[in-house]
Design a protein around this motif. Sequence first.
Motif, short mmCIF file in Angstrom:
data_model
loop_
_atom_site.label_atom_id
_atom_site.label_comp_id
_atom_site.label_asym_id
_atom_site.label_seq_id
_atom_site.Cartn_x
_atom_site.Cartn_y
_atom_site.Cartn_z
N LEU A 1 0.90 -1.27 -0.11
CA LEU A 1 0.13 0.11 -0.03
C LEU A 1 1.02 1.30 0.02
O LEU A 1 0.63 2.18 -0.97
N GLY A 2 1.89 1.16 0.72
CA GLY A 2 2.81 2.45 0.91
C GLY A 2 3.44 2.63 -0.40
O GLY A 2 3.32 3.96 -0.72
N VAL A 3 3.72 1.74 -1.41
CA VAL A 3 4.43 1.80 -2.77
C VAL A 3 3.20 2.34 -3.55
O VAL A 3 3.58 3.25 -4.29
N VAL A 4 2.17 1.90 -3.50
CA VAL A 4 1.13 2.46 -4.21
C VAL A 4 0.60 3.97 -4.03
O VAL A 4 0.47 4.60 -5.02
N LEU A 5 0.79 4.34 -2.74
CA LEU A 5 0.54 5.53 -2.64
C LEU A 5 1.46 6.60 -2.85
O LEU A 5 1.12 7.64 -3.58
N CYS A 6 2.64 6.09 -2.84
CA CYS A 6 3.88 6.81 -3.36
C CYS A 6 3.86 7.17 -4.85
O CYS A 6 4.03 8.27 -5.37
N VAL A 7 3.58 5.92 -5.45
CA VAL A 7 3.75 6.09 -6.98
C VAL A 7 2.54 6.84 -7.69
O VAL A 7 2.55 7.48 -8.35
N ARG A 8 1.53 6.56 -6.80
CA ARG A 8 0.25 7.55 -7.12
C ARG A 8 0.28 8.80 -7.29
O ARG A 8 0.09 9.64 -8.19
N ARG A 9 1.05 9.47 -6.07
CA ARG A 9 1.24 10.75 -6.02
C ARG A 9 2.33 11.18 -6.98
O ARG A 9 2.20 12.38 -7.55
N ALA A 10 3.21 10.46 -7.15
CA ALA A 10 4.42 10.69 -8.07
C ALA A 10 3.81 11.01 -9.47
O ALA A 10 4.05 11.79 -10.21
N ALA A 11 2.66 10.06 -9.93
CA ALA A 11 2.27 10.18 -11.18
C ALA A 11 1.50 11.29 -11.20
O ALA A 11 1.65 11.80 -12.19
N GLN A 12 0.74 11.66 -10.12
CA GLN A 12 -0.07 13.12 -10.20
C GLN A 12 0.95 14.33 -10.31
O GLN A 12 0.48 15.18 -11.18
N VAL A 13 2.19 14.39 -9.79
CA VAL A 13 2.75 15.35 -9.81
C VAL A 13 3.87 15.47 -10.93
O VAL A 13 4.45 16.54 -11.47
#
Length: 256
Positions: free
Chosen positions: A122-134
């Motif tokens: 989950l931690g990786v999912v959340l981090c890459v999700r935010r990275a994709a957004q920015v």
Amino acid sequence: MSSPQSPAGRPVTVVTGGSRGIGAATVDHLARQGHDVVVGYRSGREEAAAVVSGAQAHGGRAVAVRADVSDPDDVDALFAAAAGHLGPVTGLVANAGLTAHLGDLADTPVDVVRQVIDVNLLGVVLCVRRAAQVMSRRRGGPGGAIVTVSSSAATLGSAHEYVHYAAAKAGVDALTMGLAKELADDGVRVNAVAPGLVRTDIHAGAGDAGRLERVTARVPMGRPGEPEEIAPAIAWLLGPDAGYVTGAVLRVAGGL
């Protein structure tokens, strides 16, 4: 393809779990290569500060930010702090992880299973999700590169040790391949590094400080890896020499 850069002319890279082990070695290596670096950490404030000082000694800018990667608000705050201190984020190393417990799955408490999956998947999912957004150019970002830190356990299964951890890391591999395809037209490459047995304190954190020596015989090269041997692989995947590489899982495991 050249690497995206901040207005200061340097890549800005977030490294989670950056206060120790593979994360700390990666921060040091990236700073030597000209990155400005955000050292994400959950505990170990003094260790994170030391890593920051080391990165600054190489001429780069660096800042430590406390964040629990399994908390979406913390993840948002981590990226906001990175942008606020250093500029637009152009790279992410999703490294934070733990095993927490060694033993058969049947003997592993549910709260430990949940914690391991929360941090490692989950931690990786959340981090890459935010990275994709920015970072996505389609969304107004500068483009960039993401490297997730998987494990050889993802394909070995780690029976009688931590199959729940192995399952989480297998999820990271699938996430990496899928997100790479999603972001291929957005100027963002996504790859993974899968280390094997590496000399870090993750083993002591699981309550078995002697595990590394006990299982080294499994490694075809006959020794554990060092964090400093993983960091260059991560840096290569982040950099321009890997400009046509996306969706790859690079195993750095001594043949394991």
